[in-house]
Write an enzyme that holds these catalytic residues in place. Structure first.
Site, mmCIF file in Angstrom:
data_model
loop_
_atom_site.group_PDB
_atom_site.id
_atom_site.type_symbol
_atom_site.label_atom_id
_atom_site.label_comp_id
_atom_site.label_asym_id
_atom_site.label_seq_id
_atom_site.Cartn_x
_atom_site.Cartn_y
_atom_site.Cartn_z
ATOM 1 N N LYS A 188 0.946 -1.036 0.034
ATOM 2 C CA LYS A 188 0.089 -0.003 0.051
ATOM 3 C C LYS A 188 0.856 1.145 0.047
ATOM 4 C CE LYS A 188 -1.886 2.745 2.701
ATOM 5 N NZ LYS A 188 -1.891 4.241 1.800
ATOM 6 N N GLY A 241 7.287 4.735 7.892
ATOM 7 C CA GLY A 241 6.233 5.826 8.172
ATOM 8 C C GLY A 241 6.748 6.473 9.488
ATOM 9 N N SER A 242 5.582 7.232 10.134
ATOM 10 C CA SER A 242 5.768 7.828 11.430
ATOM 11 C C SER A 242 5.785 6.936 12.719
ATOM 12 C CB SER A 242 4.620 8.816 11.635
ATOM 13 O OG SER A 242 3.283 7.933 11.693
ATOM 14 N N THR A 243 6.295 7.155 13.578
ATOM 15 C CA THR A 243 6.221 6.561 14.928
ATOM 16 C C THR A 243 4.863 6.064 15.359
ATOM 17 O OG1 THR A 243 8.529 7.086 15.434
ATOM 18 C CG2 THR A 243 7.038 6.236 17.220
ATOM 19 N N GLY A 246 3.425 3.703 13.182
ATOM 20 C CA GLY A 246 4.227 2.162 13.447
ATOM 21 C C GLY A 246 3.576 1.491 14.837
ATOM 22 N N GLU A 263 10.398 0.947 10.201
ATOM 23 C CA GLU A 263 11.357 1.717 9.956
ATOM 24 C C GLU A 263 10.677 3.263 10.282
ATOM 25 O OE1 GLU A 263 14.438 1.516 8.821
ATOM 26 O OE2 GLU A 263 14.518 -0.420 8.378
ATOM 27 N N CYS A 297 13.447 10.940 6.736
ATOM 28 C CA CYS A 297 13.344 10.259 8.236
ATOM 29 C C CYS A 297 14.735 10.680 8.799
ATOM 30 C CB CYS A 297 13.040 8.881 8.085
ATOM 31 S SG CYS A 297 14.134 8.105 6.929
ATOM 32 N N GLU A 398 9.942 15.577 15.868
ATOM 33 C CA GLU A 398 10.250 15.684 14.345
ATOM 34 C C GLU A 398 9.472 16.543 13.567
ATOM 35 O OE1 GLU A 398 9.031 11.921 11.996
ATOM 36 O OE2 GLU A 398 10.656 12.048 11.276
HETATM 37 P P1 NAD Z 1 2.683 8.088 8.135
HETATM 38 O O1 NAD Z 1 2.752 7.189 9.008
HETATM 39 O O2 NAD Z 1 1.487 9.261 8.150
HETATM 40 O O3 NAD Z 1 2.182 7.114 6.700
HETATM 41 C C1 NAD Z 1 2.979 6.202 6.073
HETATM 42 C C2 NAD Z 1 2.091 5.100 5.597
HETATM 43 O O4 NAD Z 1 1.211 4.551 6.510
HETATM 44 C C3 NAD Z 1 1.265 5.629 4.559
HETATM 45 O O5 NAD Z 1 1.195 4.848 3.411
HETATM 46 C C4 NAD Z 1 -0.243 5.889 5.309
HETATM 47 O O6 NAD Z 1 -1.278 5.920 4.529
HETATM 48 C C5 NAD Z 1 0.032 4.486 6.030
HETATM 49 N N1 NAD Z 1 -1.061 4.517 7.219
HETATM 50 C C6 NAD Z 1 -1.536 5.591 7.893
HETATM 51 N N2 NAD Z 1 -2.263 5.301 8.975
HETATM 52 C C7 NAD Z 1 -2.328 3.880 9.091
HETATM 53 C C8 NAD Z 1 -3.088 2.917 9.708
HETATM 54 N N3 NAD Z 1 -3.617 3.123 10.770
HETATM 55 N N4 NAD Z 1 -2.847 1.828 9.490
HETATM 56 C C9 NAD Z 1 -2.095 1.446 8.563
HETATM 57 N N5 NAD Z 1 -1.386 2.240 7.621
HETATM 58 C C10 NAD Z 1 -1.378 3.510 8.054
HETATM 59 O O7 NAD Z 1 3.877 8.720 7.295
HETATM 60 P P2 NAD Z 1 4.200 9.991 6.285
HETATM 61 O O8 NAD Z 1 3.669 11.100 6.948
HETATM 62 O O9 NAD Z 1 3.772 9.073 5.012
HETATM 63 O O10 NAD Z 1 5.781 9.798 6.111
HETATM 64 C C11 NAD Z 1 6.488 10.422 7.143
HETATM 65 C C12 NAD Z 1 6.891 9.708 8.280
HETATM 66 O O11 NAD Z 1 7.702 8.629 7.915
HETATM 67 C C13 NAD Z 1 8.222 10.662 9.206
HETATM 68 O O12 NAD Z 1 7.893 10.327 10.612
HETATM 69 C C14 NAD Z 1 9.291 10.011 8.830
HETATM 70 O O13 NAD Z 1 10.410 10.238 9.696
HETATM 71 C C15 NAD Z 1 8.864 8.569 8.691
HETATM 72 N N6 NAD Z 1 9.864 7.879 7.546
HETATM 73 C C16 NAD Z 1 10.813 6.852 7.959
HETATM 74 C C17 NAD Z 1 11.694 6.423 7.270
HETATM 75 C C18 NAD Z 1 12.813 5.108 7.905
HETATM 76 O O14 NAD Z 1 13.332 4.538 7.050
HETATM 77 N N7 NAD Z 1 12.936 5.317 9.339
HETATM 78 C C19 NAD Z 1 11.729 6.760 5.753
HETATM 79 C C20 NAD Z 1 10.835 7.659 5.408
HETATM 80 C C21 NAD Z 1 9.989 8.141 6.247
#
Ligand code: NAD
Length: 495
Positions: A188, A241-243, A246, A263, A297, A398
């Site tokens: 996704k 994605g975000s903590t 996660g 991650e 990130c 962040e």
């Molecule tokens: P986000 O957590 O909002 O979204 C990431 C993904 O998760 C998207 O596809 C979103 O649709 C999905 N998502 C959202 N809510 C969900 C849920 N309840 N259940 C399942 N999936 C869900 O993050 P973002 O705004 O897209 O990206 C920014 C964040 O990602 C920042 O915190 C950044 O630090 C982190 N990030 C980390 C890395 C790494 O490798 N550590 C790399 C890139 C980005």
């Protein structure tokens, strides 16, 4: 110079782009769609399906059927050859992939183009890994009577959920190890940036990927993402994605105790020692945050500088920042592109207000970019806050935007303690010309990656990931393969 504008009009015309399930290009079951807009201009690039739980069910069923079916008979050499064919196709279509990313999520084209070594390297690295998977013969307590050995088996159906800030590398780093190990994938993409991931599925299909091995469900995180995270037919979730997301994914995964790797976010420290080579350190420390408009990130957003050189160093970082070119991603001279969405821009604007309110000094930036060229999108001047203390919000949270918080320090022991005093542990940077200092800091910093006299290096062969609330599991390196494999012990009574 290539006419990127003409190429952009040819690539996306506002039409519908279907998602990819079981080798078929399809609408969502509800028929609902989402807009894919260019964050630099607000222009409609395409519409994509707004997939939901029913679409995730169909994709997981297809992935399971492929996993249990002919895909399980593919030899490691056949999977290797497939990855190498995909790499060739990527190389041939690299400019289009990069253009798609630039249009869909705003990263300057010169940066997306420069990522080719890493992405093609990933495909070729995992092609190599595919033929190295093996178990062991293990001596046991019954020699001559019982033979014991292990085999490595693919974990099964992998649910992959990625953010919007690096769709090409982000998706390839989830899909390539799955192909190498013999897993199948339901991916996704972010609702903010789905288009390039769909293009990647098309390229992989044309390279000979069998039906069901990769399925892409576009949709919202709260709907399609949540359905995937809790799906009982998924054996493993790989998430970037975000903590906060996660954490909710880890909770959702407990239903069938699926394996999870995460991650997540960061608030990474960059430490500039008094013996640093200032000339070389200034641009690297600045771009440790400003690359991709701070939407990375690993952004080194806490800049700790030895008090003896603090004022001069921070002044020079601010000068460097003020000279960066802000613009649309498809302009090859752009250093800093747009922010992904109005929501993210609001967040950044909030931090730009909180910083001075809590006593930070604006050394440069601090505002949105105004003017006719920037009207359709959200752009910010790269910002350097001076006079920051550890307690301030901008030093703790962040921001995911082009904002550096500069903090002076007096001793190495002190800076290590302060740098580690964060819930995150994704990355860290050290600038020093003293070998012993560099080694000591690299070992004492709590982070998944530490870069010395450099920043940002990520390579398919080197493990990447976080500690603490930046997540667990590794991508890259041989460690990555472990995330997609289970070990089975086989006992044979030879008596
Ligand atoms: P986000 O957590 O909002 O979204 C990431 C993904 O998760 C998207 O596809 C979103 O649709 C999905 N998502 C959202 N809510 C969900 C849920 N309840 N259940 C399942 N999936 C869900 O993050 P973002 O705004 O897209 O990206 C920014 C964040 O990602 C920042 O915190 C950044 O630090 C982190 N990030 C980390 C890395 C790494 O490798 N550590 C790399 C890139 C980005």
């Amino acid at each position: 110079m290539k006419d990127w504008q003409a190429a952009a009009s040819a690539l996306y015309d506002g039409g519908f782009r279907p998602m990819f399930i079981n080798g078929q290009w399809c609408e969502s079951q509800s028929g609902e769609v989402m807009d894919a807009r260019n964050p630099a201009t607000g222009a409609l690039l395409a519409t994509v399906p707004k997939g939901g739980a029913g679409d995730v069910d169909a994709a997981v069923a297809a992935a399971r059927k492929a996993f249990d079916g002919p895909w399980s008979k593919w030899t490691p050499f056949e999977r290797q050859a497939l990855l190498l064919r995909i790499a060739e196709r990527f190389e041939a279509e690299w400019e289009n992939l990069c253009l798609s990313d630039t249009l869909d999520m705003g990263m300057p084209i010169q940066r997306t183009l420069a990522n080719s070594r890493r992405v093609l390297g990933m495909l070729r690295f995992y092609a190599g890994q595919a033929v190295t998977i093996h178990g062991h013969t293990i001596p046991n307590s019954f020699p001559g009577e019982i033979h014991s050995s292990t085999v490595r088996e693919p974990v099964g159906v992998v649910g992959a959920i990625i953010p919007w800030n690096a769709p090409i590398a982000g998706s390839v780093w989830k899909i390539a190890p799955a192909i190498a190990t013999g897993c199948t994938v339901v991916l996704k993409p972010s609702e903010e940036a789905s288009l390039t991931v769909l293009m990647i599925a098309r390229i992989m299909q044309e390279a000979g990927l069998p039906d069901g091995v990769l399925n892409i469900v576009t949709g919202l995180g709260s709907e399609a993402g949540a359905a995937l995270a809790e799906h009982p037919g998924v054996d493993k979730i790989v998430f970037t994605g975000s903590t906060a997301t996660g954490q909710s994914i880890a909770r959702a995964a407990t239903g069938n105790l699926k394996r999870v790797s995460l991650e997540l976010g960061g608030k990474s420290p960059v430490i500039v020692c008094r013996d640093a080579d200032i000339e070389k350190a200034v641009p690297v420390a600045a771009m440790a945050v400003f690359a991709n408009s701070g939407q990375i990130c690993i952004a080194g957003s806490r800049l700790f500088v030895a008090r003896e050189i603090h004022d001069e160093f921070v002044r020079r970082v601010a000068e460097f920042a003020a000279n960066l070119r802000i613009g649309h991603g498809i302009d090859e001279s752009t250093d800093i592109g747009p922010i992904i969405s109005a929501r993210q821009a609001e967040r950044i604007a909030g931090y730009l207000a909180i910083g001075p309110n809590e006593g930070a000094e604006v050394m440069t930036g601090g505002t949105r970019v105004e003017g006719a060229d920037f009207e359709g999108g959200h752009f910010f001047h790269p910002t350097v806050f001076g006079g920051v203390t550890d307690e301030m919000t901008v030093a703790r949270e962040e921001i995911f935007g082009p904002v550096i918080s500069a903090l002076p320090f007096d001793s190495l022991d002190e800076v290590v303690e302060r740098a580690n005093a964060t819930p995150y542990g994704l990355a860290a940077g050290v600038f020093s010309t003293h070998l012993g200092t560099a080694h000591k800091l690299a070992h004492r910093l709590k982070a998944g990656s530490v870069w010395v006299n450099m920043y940002h290096a990520i390579d398919p062969a080197v493990p990447f990931g976080g500690v603490k609330m930046s997540g667990y599991g590794r991508e890259g390196g041989t460690e990555h393969m472990e995330e997609y494999l289970d070990t089975k012990a086989i006992w044979i009574n030879t008596d």
